[in-house]
Scaffold this motif. Structure first.
Motif, PDB file in Angstrom:
ATOM      1  N   PHE A   1      42.415  34.529  31.597  1.00 28.14           N
ATOM      2  CA  PHE A   1      42.232  35.959  31.849  1.00 28.14           C
ATOM      3  C   PHE A   1      41.885  36.184  33.308  1.00 28.14           C
ATOM      4  O   PHE A   1      41.256  35.330  33.952  1.00 28.14           O
ATOM      5  CB  PHE A   1      41.111  36.518  30.971  1.00 28.14           C
ATOM      6  CG  PHE A   1      41.431  36.498  29.498  1.00 28.14           C
ATOM      7  CD1 PHE A   1      41.918  37.635  28.860  1.00 28.14           C
ATOM      8  CD2 PHE A   1      41.248  35.349  28.742  1.00 28.14           C
ATOM      9  CE1 PHE A   1      42.221  37.615  27.509  1.00 28.14           C
ATOM     10  CE2 PHE A   1      41.544  35.312  27.386  1.00 28.14           C
ATOM     11  CZ  PHE A   1      42.039  36.451  26.769  1.00 28.14           C
ATOM     12  N   LEU A   2      42.284  37.340  33.822  1.00 27.76           N
ATOM     13  CA  LEU A   2      41.881  37.801  35.144  1.00 27.76           C
ATOM     14  C   LEU A   2      41.017  39.036  34.968  1.00 27.76           C
ATOM     15  O   LEU A   2      41.333  39.905  34.145  1.00 27.76           O
ATOM     16  CB  LEU A   2      43.094  38.158  36.002  1.00 27.76           C
ATOM     17  CG  LEU A   2      44.168  37.088  36.197  1.00 27.76           C
ATOM     18  CD1 LEU A   2      45.346  37.676  36.968  1.00 27.76           C
ATOM     19  CD2 LEU A   2      43.606  35.865  36.896  1.00 27.76           C
ATOM     20  N   ALA A   3      39.929  39.124  35.733  1.00 26.48           N
ATOM     21  CA  ALA A   3      39.069  40.316  35.693  1.00 26.48           C
ATOM     22  C   ALA A   3      38.772  40.743  37.122  1.00 26.48           C
ATOM     23  O   ALA A   3      38.131  40.007  37.879  1.00 26.48           O
ATOM     24  CB  ALA A   3      37.767  40.033  34.935  1.00 26.48           C
ATOM     25  N   GLY A   4      39.254  41.923  37.500  1.00 21.60           N
ATOM     26  CA  GLY A   4      39.026  42.419  38.850  1.00 21.60           C
ATOM     27  C   GLY A   4      38.446  43.816  38.829  1.00 21.60           C
ATOM     28  O   GLY A   4      38.661  44.590  37.893  1.00 21.60           O
ATOM     29  N   GLU A   5      37.700  44.126  39.876  1.00 18.23           N
ATOM     30  CA  GLU A   5      37.129  45.462  40.041  1.00 18.23           C
ATOM     31  C   GLU A   5      37.611  46.068  41.347  1.00 18.23           C
ATOM     32  O   GLU A   5      37.704  45.376  42.359  1.00 18.23           O
ATOM     33  CB  GLU A   5      35.601  45.408  40.030  1.00 18.23           C
ATOM     34  CG  GLU A   5      34.951  46.775  40.169  1.00 18.23           C
ATOM     35  CD  GLU A   5      33.424  46.708  40.123  1.00 18.23           C
ATOM     36  OE1 GLU A   5      32.828  47.603  39.507  1.00 18.23           O
ATOM     37  OE2 GLU A   5      32.843  45.779  40.706  1.00 18.23           O
TER      38      GLU A   5
ATOM     39  N   VAL B   1      39.201  30.845  29.768  1.00 17.47           N
ATOM     40  CA  VAL B   1      38.563  30.853  31.085  1.00 17.47           C
ATOM     41  C   VAL B   1      38.988  32.142  31.779  1.00 17.47           C
ATOM     42  O   VAL B   1      40.156  32.527  31.740  1.00 17.47           O
ATOM     43  CB  VAL B   1      38.937  29.612  31.924  1.00 17.47           C
ATOM     44  CG1 VAL B   1      40.442  29.464  32.084  1.00 17.47           C
ATOM     45  CG2 VAL B   1      38.252  29.667  33.290  1.00 17.47           C
ATOM     46  N   THR B   2      38.007  32.829  32.367  1.00 18.97           N
ATOM     47  CA  THR B   2      38.253  34.113  33.024  1.00 18.97           C
ATOM     48  C   THR B   2      37.922  34.000  34.501  1.00 18.97           C
ATOM     49  O   THR B   2      36.813  33.603  34.873  1.00 18.97           O
ATOM     50  CB  THR B   2      37.414  35.232  32.382  1.00 18.97           C
ATOM     51  OG1 THR B   2      37.723  35.306  30.987  1.00 18.97           O
ATOM     52  CG2 THR B   2      37.704  36.574  33.029  1.00 18.97           C
ATOM     53  N   PHE B   3      38.886  34.342  35.348  1.00 22.03           N
ATOM     54  CA  PHE B   3      38.712  34.326  36.799  1.00 22.03           C
ATOM     55  C   PHE B   3      38.345  35.733  37.244  1.00 22.03           C
ATOM     56  O   PHE B   3      39.067  36.696  36.953  1.00 22.03           O
ATOM     57  CB  PHE B   3      39.987  33.839  37.474  1.00 22.03           C
ATOM     58  CG  PHE B   3      40.366  32.424  37.097  1.00 22.03           C
ATOM     59  CD1 PHE B   3      39.808  31.347  37.769  1.00 22.03           C
ATOM     60  CD2 PHE B   3      41.240  32.184  36.050  1.00 22.03           C
ATOM     61  CE1 PHE B   3      40.124  30.038  37.403  1.00 22.03           C
ATOM     62  CE2 PHE B   3      41.568  30.881  35.683  1.00 22.03           C
ATOM     63  CZ  PHE B   3      41.008  29.805  36.360  1.00 22.03           C
ATOM     64  N   VAL B   4      37.218  35.855  37.952  1.00 18.41           N
ATOM     65  CA  VAL B   4      36.603  37.149  38.235  1.00 18.41           C
ATOM     66  C   VAL B   4      36.482  37.353  39.741  1.00 18.41           C
ATOM     67  O   VAL B   4      36.091  36.428  40.471  1.00 18.41           O
ATOM     68  CB  VAL B   4      35.206  37.239  37.584  1.00 18.41           C
ATOM     69  CG1 VAL B   4      34.645  38.655  37.700  1.00 18.41           C
ATOM     70  CG2 VAL B   4      35.241  36.799  36.122  1.00 18.41           C
ATOM     71  N   PHE B   5      36.779  38.567  40.201  1.00 16.51           N
ATOM     72  CA  PHE B   5      36.646  38.877  41.624  1.00 16.51           C
ATOM     73  C   PHE B   5      36.443  40.373  41.802  1.00 16.51           C
ATOM     74  O   PHE B   5      36.825  41.181  40.954  1.00 16.51           O
ATOM     75  CB  PHE B   5      37.888  38.416  42.411  1.00 16.51           C
ATOM     76  CG  PHE B   5      39.161  38.471  41.619  1.00 16.51           C
ATOM     77  CD1 PHE B   5      39.808  39.676  41.369  1.00 16.51           C
ATOM     78  CD2 PHE B   5      39.701  37.314  41.081  1.00 16.51           C
ATOM     79  CE1 PHE B   5      40.970  39.734  40.619  1.00 16.51           C
ATOM     80  CE2 PHE B   5      40.876  37.359  40.322  1.00 16.51           C
ATOM     81  CZ  PHE B   5      41.507  38.574  40.103  1.00 16.51           C
ATOM     82  N   ASN B   6      35.838  40.730  42.910  1.00 16.09           N
ATOM     83  CA  ASN B   6      35.657  42.135  43.270  1.00 16.09           C
ATOM     84  C   ASN B   6      36.748  42.563  44.235  1.00 16.09           C
ATOM     85  O   ASN B   6      37.816  41.966  44.280  1.00 16.09           O
ATOM     86  CB  ASN B   6      34.258  42.378  43.798  1.00 16.09           C
ATOM     87  CG  ASN B   6      33.264  42.615  42.678  1.00 16.09           C
ATOM     88  OD1 ASN B   6      32.599  41.697  42.207  1.00 16.09           O
ATOM     89  ND2 ASN B   6      33.162  43.867  42.221  1.00 16.09           N
TER      90      ASN B   6
END
Length: 503
Positions: free
Chosen positions: A196-200, A91-96
């Motif tokens: 996973f963490l995914a940030g921009e 599971v990937t947690f996504v944020f800007n």
């Protein structure tokens, strides 16, 4: 994201991070409705397979130590159907970023099941309708996805007597998102899934802070990977304050890359080899420009003239102009100067974009053409998708980016009150040293004047980061590399490969 968008935990057991200053009476507490949930079933044809998944657009309430709601965090979760063993499914947690941006950019541009289309040649999107289609770059084949809007963004908001500023800060923001992740894992039975963490943009700052907030302490939540898209980790690399020459070094290779793109760099000197050119720009920044900036006014006129001439070959602006700037080419002025005689400015978030100002004598561009060239399409897409397809029926506006969070942001990450630059990279390094399986991916666009690639490299090359577990990927675009179709495909494949290798 734009100039208005700085580009695109240790769970507090006492609950005091979410406590209210004054108790509410029962009447006031009753006025807070139950959190809203909008669930639906969908399917997506992706990489030759028909993927069935459940979508849940919902509010999650954060609570204080008296179990009173203090904030509502809105998220959209995509969970694949038919899983026999959730421990095998990441599971990937996504944020800007922002701070103060909702997650629509990565949601509708990069990884969600729907994608809004923008011109790959850095042209503006124009007027609606915009094309929204099934996203063949979605990551749903390899991971479940949770797109998070922090408090003060999207539909997320403070509740009761709580004020938004209680969530606006490096630590405050990371603690609230860490609490959201803990609640999501509990409610969905996913504590033992790969995570996973995914940030921009500022989302990479958040992701690095979350490695400490989540993994630190005895209530820690282990992570498999952190995905940094257009990273800003050490803010000294991006703040053009007096006497801070680090930022000038960090931005030099990106300014050079943009000059190359627009045909202003001396390409013949590098035999039209962009890779060699960028490599030399990095080396020049470290070995020649850095010592020159340190020496300052002790440089002789001849030495300063020589360096200005050398910089001109990289940057495509006159040596005289560089010398007048004391060898310090501030990126906002560079955006105005590079194509001034052709009547254009260049973009901040993506230097490929060109804009036309009302006049050509000022030092600063009127606006960022790489912002206004695409933002309206994303705003239309997220509102259309949430309301028409997911049936989210809130009447309050979806806040893409307002000035409220950023203008009140608490940048004191150590709570010591010292005047300093925020640097979350040590937290990332600590997380990697304490978790031998934690891997990091850096995705960087060559033409990003908001969060330059060399600044991210400079941050990761020190601060205790375990470099042999960092994957470096680069793109022929800017801050939002997925605006360009081929680079969006490359980003998707790079992240997909990273996730599959890291769990």
């Amino acid at each position: 994201m734009r100039g208005w968008l700085l580009a695109l935990c240790l769970v507090v057991s006492s609950g005091q991070a979410f406590a209210q200053d004054a108790p509410k009476d029962s009447k006031e507490a009753a006025e807070i409705p139950e959190p809203s949930v909008f669930a639906s079933e969908h399917s997506l044809r992706l990489n030759g397979a028909n993927i069935k998944y459940k979508t849940v657009a919902s509010e999650t309430y954060l609570r204080d130590d008296k179990d009173e709601p203090t904030a509502s965090i809105f998220s959209v979760s995509y969970v694949r159907d038919g899983l026999s063993d959730a421990t095998k499914r990441p599971v990937t947690f996504v944020f800007n970023g922002g701070p103060g941006s909702a997650s629509l950019w990565l949601h509708m541009g990069a990884f969600g099941p729907k994608q809004v289309i923008t011109p790959s040649d850095a042209k503006g999107v124009g007027a609606p309708p915009y094309t929204i289609r099934d996203n063949q770059n979605s990551l749903l084949d390899v991971t479940d996805l949770v797109f998070i809007d922090p408090v003060g963004t999207g539909y997320s908001r403070p509740l009761g007597d709580t004020e938004g500023k209680e969530f606006y800060g490096v630590n405050e923001d990371a603690e609230s998102i860490a609490e959201f992740i803990r609640l999501w894992l509990t409610e969905n039975g996913r504590w033992n899934s790969p995570k996973f963490l995914a940030g921009e943009s500022y989302g990479t700052t958040r992701a690095a802070a979350l490695t400490e907030k989540l993994q630190g302490g005895w209530n820690g939540i282990g992570l498999n990977g952190v995905i940094l898209i257009s990273a800003i980790l050490d803010f000294q690399t991006a703040r053009f304050a007096p006497a801070n020459d680090t930022a000038h070094l960090a931005f030099f290779p990106t300014e050079a890359a943009i000059a190359w793109y627009h045909g202003k760099a001396d390409k013949a000197k590098w035999n039209n080899d962009f890779a060699a050119f960028v490599s030399d720009a990095r080396t020049y920044a470290i070995e020649t420009l850095a010592p020159a900036l340190i020496r300052g006014s002790t440089l002789s006129d001849a030495e300063e003239t020589q360096i200005a001439n050398e910089m001109s070959a990289y940057l495509g602006v006159s040596a005289e102009w560089i010398k007048l700037a004391n060898l310090r080419v501030e990126p906002t002025r560079f955006r105005k100067e590079l194509l001034r005689r052709e009547g254009y400015t260049v973009g901040r978030f993506d230097g490929r974009y060109k804009g036309i100002d009302s006049e050509g004598t000022s030092d600063m561009p009127e606006n960022d053409p790489s912002g206004y060239g695409m933002d309206v399409a994303y705003v239309a897409a997220i509102n259309d998708y949430l309301t028409r397809e997911l049936k989210v029926d809130f009447t309050r506006p979806y806040k893409v980016l307002t000035g409220e969070p950023g203008s009140q942001w608490n940048w004191d990450m150590n709570n010591r009150g010292w005047p300093s630059y925020v640097n979350v990279t040590p937290w990332l390094g600590k997380g990697m040293r304490e978790n031998p399986d934690l891997k990091v991916l850096l995705a960087a666009g060559w033409y990003d004047l908001a969060t330059p690639f060399f600044g991210a490299e400079m941050s990761l090359y020190k601060n205790g980061v375990v470099l042999d577990r960092v994957q470096f990927d680069y793109y022929d675009a800017g801050h939002m590399m997925y605006l360009k179709e081929k680079d969006g495909e490359k980003l998707s494949q790079d992240v997909r490969d990273f996730i599959e290798a890291a769990h």
